[in-house]
Scaffold this motif. Structure first.
Motif, PDB file in Angstrom:
ATOM      1  N   THR A 499       0.809  -1.222   0.000  1.00 30.16           N
ATOM      2  CA  THR A 499       0.000   0.000   0.000  1.00 30.16           C
ATOM      3  C   THR A 499       0.844   1.274   0.000  1.00 30.16           C
ATOM      4  N   ALA A 500       2.159   1.140  -0.048  1.00 28.95           N
ATOM      5  CA  ALA A 500       3.043   2.301   0.082  1.00 28.95           C
ATOM      6  C   ALA A 500       2.862   3.306  -1.054  1.00 28.95           C
ATOM      7  N   GLY A 501       2.606   2.835  -2.273  1.00 28.37           N
ATOM      8  CA  GLY A 501       2.517   3.738  -3.414  1.00 28.37           C
ATOM      9  C   GLY A 501       1.111   4.144  -3.797  1.00 28.37           C
ATOM     10  N   LEU A 502       0.132   3.870  -2.945  1.00 27.58           N
ATOM     11  CA  LEU A 502      -1.253   4.090  -3.340  1.00 27.58           C
ATOM     12  C   LEU A 502      -1.625   5.563  -3.457  1.00 27.58           C
ATOM     13  N   PHE A 503      -1.005   6.431  -2.651  1.00 26.45           N
ATOM     14  CA  PHE A 503      -1.327   7.850  -2.789  1.00 26.45           C
ATOM     15  C   PHE A 503      -0.907   8.369  -4.154  1.00 26.45           C
ATOM     16  N   ASP A 504       0.298   8.026  -4.578  1.00 26.65           N
ATOM     17  CA  ASP A 504       0.750   8.460  -5.900  1.00 26.65           C
ATOM     18  C   ASP A 504      -0.147   7.885  -6.988  1.00 26.65           C
ATOM     19  N   GLU A 505      -0.563   6.642  -6.824  1.00 27.64           N
ATOM     20  CA  GLU A 505      -1.405   6.011  -7.837  1.00 27.64           C
ATOM     21  C   GLU A 505      -2.769   6.699  -7.928  1.00 27.64           C
ATOM     22  N   ALA A 506      -3.280   7.220  -6.808  1.00 31.26           N
ATOM     23  CA  ALA A 506      -4.580   7.887  -6.818  1.00 31.26           C
ATOM     24  C   ALA A 506      -4.562   9.199  -7.591  1.00 31.26           C
ATOM     25  N   ASP A 507      -3.383   9.811  -7.726  1.00 31.69           N
ATOM     26  CA  ASP A 507      -3.246  11.061  -8.489  1.00 31.69           C
ATOM     27  C   ASP A 507      -4.269  12.083  -8.002  1.00 31.69           C
ATOM     28  N   TYR A 508      -4.286  12.283  -6.690  1.00 33.61           N
ATOM     29  CA  TYR A 508      -5.354  13.034  -6.039  1.00 33.61           C
ATOM     30  C   TYR A 508      -5.589  14.420  -6.634  1.00 33.61           C
ATOM     31  N   GLU A 509      -4.536  15.221  -6.741  1.00 30.79           N
ATOM     32  CA  GLU A 509      -4.725  16.611  -7.158  1.00 30.79           C
ATOM     33  C   GLU A 509      -5.334  16.708  -8.556  1.00 30.79           C
ATOM     34  N   PHE A 510      -4.806  15.926  -9.499  1.00 31.77           N
ATOM     35  CA  PHE A 510      -5.345  15.973 -10.862  1.00 31.77           C
ATOM     36  C   PHE A 510      -6.726  15.333 -10.922  1.00 31.77           C
ATOM     37  N   ALA A 511      -6.899  14.211 -10.222  1.00 29.41           N
ATOM     38  CA  ALA A 511      -8.193  13.524 -10.257  1.00 29.41           C
ATOM     39  C   ALA A 511      -9.302  14.432  -9.733  1.00 29.41           C
ATOM     40  N   CYS A 512      -9.042  15.142  -8.649  1.00 28.29           N
ATOM     41  CA  CYS A 512     -10.092  15.936  -8.010  1.00 28.29           C
ATOM     42  C   CYS A 512     -10.245  17.332  -8.594  1.00 28.29           C
ATOM     43  N   PHE A 513      -9.145  17.931  -9.061  1.00 33.64           N
ATOM     44  CA  PHE A 513      -9.201  19.334  -9.462  1.00 33.64           C
ATOM     45  C   PHE A 513      -8.666  19.589 -10.869  1.00 33.64           C
ATOM     46  N   GLY A 514      -8.229  18.543 -11.547  1.00 35.70           N
ATOM     47  CA  GLY A 514      -7.673  18.722 -12.887  1.00 35.70           C
ATOM     48  C   GLY A 514      -8.733  19.067 -13.918  1.00 35.70           C
ATOM     49  N   ASN A 515      -8.282  19.656 -15.008  1.00 33.66           N
ATOM     50  CA  ASN A 515      -9.174  20.032 -16.114  1.00 33.66           C
ATOM     51  C   ASN A 515      -9.167  18.911 -17.151  1.00 33.66           C
ATOM     52  N   TYR A 516     -10.106  18.016 -17.038  1.00 32.99           N
ATOM     53  CA  TYR A 516     -10.222  16.933 -18.015  1.00 32.99           C
ATOM     54  C   TYR A 516     -11.697  16.670 -18.283  1.00 32.99           C
ATOM     55  N   SER A 517     -11.955  16.068 -19.400  1.00 33.54           N
ATOM     56  CA  SER A 517     -13.338  15.858 -19.843  1.00 33.54           C
ATOM     57  C   SER A 517     -13.854  14.503 -19.398  1.00 33.54           C
ATOM     58  N   ALA A 518     -15.163  14.413 -19.294  1.00 35.71           N
ATOM     59  CA  ALA A 518     -15.798  13.123 -19.023  1.00 35.71           C
ATOM     60  C   ALA A 518     -15.581  12.198 -20.207  1.00 35.71           C
ATOM     61  N   VAL A 519     -15.404  10.922 -19.927  1.00 36.74           N
ATOM     62  CA  VAL A 519     -15.265   9.917 -20.979  1.00 36.74           C
ATOM     63  C   VAL A 519     -16.364   8.887 -20.795  1.00 36.74           C
ATOM     64  N   PRO A 520     -16.730   8.171 -21.854  1.00 36.69           N
ATOM     65  CA  PRO A 520     -17.803   7.182 -21.740  1.00 36.69           C
ATOM     66  C   PRO A 520     -17.509   6.131 -20.684  1.00 36.69           C
ATOM     67  N   TYR A 521     -18.567   5.654 -20.058  1.00 33.15           N
ATOM     68  CA  TYR A 521     -18.457   4.590 -19.058  1.00 33.15           C
ATOM     69  C   TYR A 521     -17.680   3.414 -19.632  1.00 33.15           C
ATOM     70  N   GLY A 522     -16.713   2.926 -18.880  1.00 34.13           N
ATOM     71  CA  GLY A 522     -15.934   1.765 -19.274  1.00 34.13           C
ATOM     72  C   GLY A 522     -14.565   2.083 -19.812  1.00 34.13           C
ATOM     73  N   GLN A 523     -14.309   3.337 -20.199  1.00 33.53           N
ATOM     74  CA  GLN A 523     -12.982   3.674 -20.716  1.00 33.53           C
ATOM     75  C   GLN A 523     -11.950   3.788 -19.604  1.00 33.53           C
ATOM     76  N   ILE A 524     -12.398   4.159 -18.408  1.00 34.65           N
ATOM     77  CA  ILE A 524     -11.509   4.206 -17.246  1.00 34.65           C
ATOM     78  C   ILE A 524     -11.577   2.860 -16.544  1.00 34.65           C
ATOM     79  N   THR A 525     -10.437   2.326 -16.180  1.00 30.63           N
ATOM     80  CA  THR A 525     -10.395   0.973 -15.612  1.00 30.63           C
ATOM     81  C   THR A 525      -9.658   0.879 -14.282  1.00 30.63           C
ATOM     82  N   ASN A 526      -8.980   1.971 -13.842  1.00 25.52           N
ATOM     83  CA  ASN A 526      -8.146   1.857 -12.651  1.00 25.52           C
ATOM     84  C   ASN A 526      -8.462   2.912 -11.604  1.00 25.52           C
ATOM     85  N   GLY A 527      -9.612   3.567 -11.696  1.00 28.61           N
ATOM     86  CA  GLY A 527      -9.999   4.520 -10.678  1.00 28.61           C
ATOM     87  C   GLY A 527      -9.273   5.843 -10.723  1.00 28.61           C
ATOM     88  N   VAL A 528      -8.601   6.145 -11.822  1.00 24.05           N
ATOM     89  CA  VAL A 528      -7.875   7.408 -11.991  1.00 24.05           C
ATOM     90  C   VAL A 528      -8.171   7.950 -13.384  1.00 24.05           C
TER      91      VAL A 528
END
Length: 533
Positions: A499-528
């Protein structure tokens, strides 16, 4: 964007607004349970009157304990022992996971002991968060309509539900869970007269859930044994028990592909029901497929609030299986591995568990951690053997995702039910759901195949054991470091490494506040979020 102190501006202003005087009481705001601060909406509903309104008993096999809910509704197509009340997804009245999570349960070998437990608990059954639009259509429409057959009850039906707060059975769920946990872990309570710190949020149903649980665990004088710490649950406040409150994208289109998938699926599985039920109302087009989906949710809500619902018998068993699956794909797309914010919402709690296990406060950190509270031993103790934390269904799903429990990662189609899926929300996040993280100490290593109690030689060993709704969640399925253990345990060093690298894997700042567009359901597979190469 990382940290908003609960001791700063908004919090102090709110305390002043309700006349809270810290100098007189000597009680910090985060330990104050009454009057409630930031309680959220609290309108109650009409009291239940099941003794008068109950049309049962019906000859059926859909009954589930415990009373007082009336669940003997005859359901077309129900198999022997088929139970639609276990198909209500996150709106299901609590029941233990009936199928397990892929491994057998093992008792502790003689000489081993559970030294610590971290209980992450969902609140109990509640009223809806908002009145469904279908209700306004039925009660306030200018269209003159008349129902017959199974829908005839709508001619006199009125909406009796409140908003967001616990229902009577929701209080029971938490009290019962507290009593159960007393039987399971009561020996861990310190007998030196010291109190433990339990944590919840400021929402009314969250505060009361914690209080009912603690009353079940300790008795009505639980304040002699525990101090309840309330963390502000409002937008832009860091709160690991409500991680979406400081994760903007989780509440916007990029984080809500599950809604689209859910609607796509219920249009399919409710097609026959729409034809059937439209024939029972005039004019028929007053009802659409979304209304029927809301009818299914009203079945669940009325059952836990009023004890019985006429909406439940409108649908076949197959249509109830479709409803359960709609919730599964909604959670997958909005809160789990098909969501760009799935890991980010839950990562703060993962960091807190790691900090407890490594015995350090959190005084500076990225992400949603509240370092005011997590930086003080008075509010983030490291020496407890019992930890009680109270949270929400979607937040716990985010925590499981942030932990990287890949058992719940496989894609779920929005076109047809995926058989054999592990992500079954009624089994993972019913009302009153709980994840018990046990820390087990053994005098020697325990063989992975459990063919013997202990290895012939070796040093004392500490293991981590996840128990989700009373069934083992096998850590080896997700962490190669844990190995393929028959009991699902993981040696604590391997767990911390995994579990040591899980914070980096979550990519918190970009995931929560980044400027990115919605993608169709199923294109994201790893929670980021997806990132262009």
């Amino acid at each position: 964007m990382y940290f908003l102190s609960i001791l700063a501006g908004a919090s102090l202003a709110a305390s002043a607004a309700i006349g809270f005087d810290k100098r007189q009481s000597g009680v910090p705001q985060y330990f104050q349970t009454t009057p409630e601060v930031f309680a959220g909406p609290t309108p109650t509903g009409v009291p239940a009157f099941l003794a008068e309104t109950n049309p049962a008993p019906f000859p059926s096999t859909t009954y589930i304990p415990p009373q007082p809910l009336e669940t003997q509704t005859p359901i077309k197509g129900a198999p022997a022992n088929g139970n639609i009340y276990h198909l209500h997804g996150q709106l299901s009245h609590y029941f233990p996971n009936p199928d397990g999570l892929g491994v057998n349960e093992y008792s502790l070998p003689k000489g081993s002991n559970i030294s610590q437990v971290h209980v992450l608990h969902r609140h109990g059954s509640r009223y809806p968060t908002a009145t469904p639009p279908t209700v306004d259509k039925l009660l306030n429409t200018t269209v003159k309509w008349k129902a017959s057959g199974q829908l005839a009850f709508l001619n006199d039906w009125t909406y009796k539900l409140g908003q967001q707060i616990l229902t009577p059975v929701g209080k029971q769920e938490l009290f019962d869970s507290g009593a159960l946990h007393q039987y399971l872990y009561g020996h861990l309570y310190p007998h030196d007269g010291s109190k433990i710190i339990a944590r919840s949020t400021t929402q009314d149903r969250m505060t009361q859930s914690a209080e009912y649980f603690l009353a079940g665990f300790f008795g009505l004088q639980w304040t002699n044994n525990a101090t309840l710490e309330l963390i502000i649950e409002e937008p832009n406040f860091n709160n690991t028990l409500a991680g979406y409150m400081n994760c903007n994208n989780s509440n916007l289109a990029p984080g809500e592909s599950g809604n689209t998938a859910e609607a796509e699926w219920y249009t399919i599985y409710l097609a026959d029901a729409l034809k059937r039920l439209q024939g029972m109302i005039d004019p028929p087009d007053i009802l659409n497929v979304t209304d029927l989906y809301n009818f299914q949710s009203l079945c669940a809500y009325e059952t836990v609030a009023l004890g019985y619902s006429d909406f439940c018998g409108l649908f076949t068993y197959e249509e109830w299986e479709g409803y359960e699956y709609s919730v599964d794909i909604n959670f997958a797309g909005n809160n789990a591995f098909q969501s760009p914010t799935g890991r980010a919402v839950g990562i703060g709690y993962v960091q807190e568990i790691r900090a407890r296990l490594q015995h350090h406060l959190i005084t500076s950190a990225e992400g949603q951690l509240n370092t005011t509270l997590d930086g003080m031993s008075s509010t983030f103790p490291l020496n407890q053997s019992l930890y009680f934390d109270f949270s929400h269904d979607t937040n716990i799903m985010g925590i499981l995702t942030a932990f990287g429990i890949t058992q719940f990662q496989p894609f779920l189609s929005a076109q047809a039910i995926t058989p054999g899926r592990w992500l079954q929300v009624s089994h993972l996040e019913p009302f009153g759901a709980r994840l018990d993280i046990e820390i087990i100490k053994t005098p020697r290593p325990v063989p992975a195949d459990r063919a013997a109690d202990y290895a012939d030689s070796g040093d004392p060993t500490t293991y981590v054991h996840f128990v989700l709704n009373q069934r083992t969640l096998p850590l080896g399925f997700s962490y190669g470091e844990c190995g393929n253990r028959a009991d699902g345990w993981c040696e604590i060093g391997a767990f911390l490494d995994a579990t040591a690298g899980l914070f980096d894997e979550a990519d918190y700042e970009f995931a929560c506040f980044g400027n990115y567009s919605a993608v169709p359901y199923g294109q994201i597979t790893n929670g980021v979020p997806l990132k262009s190469s």
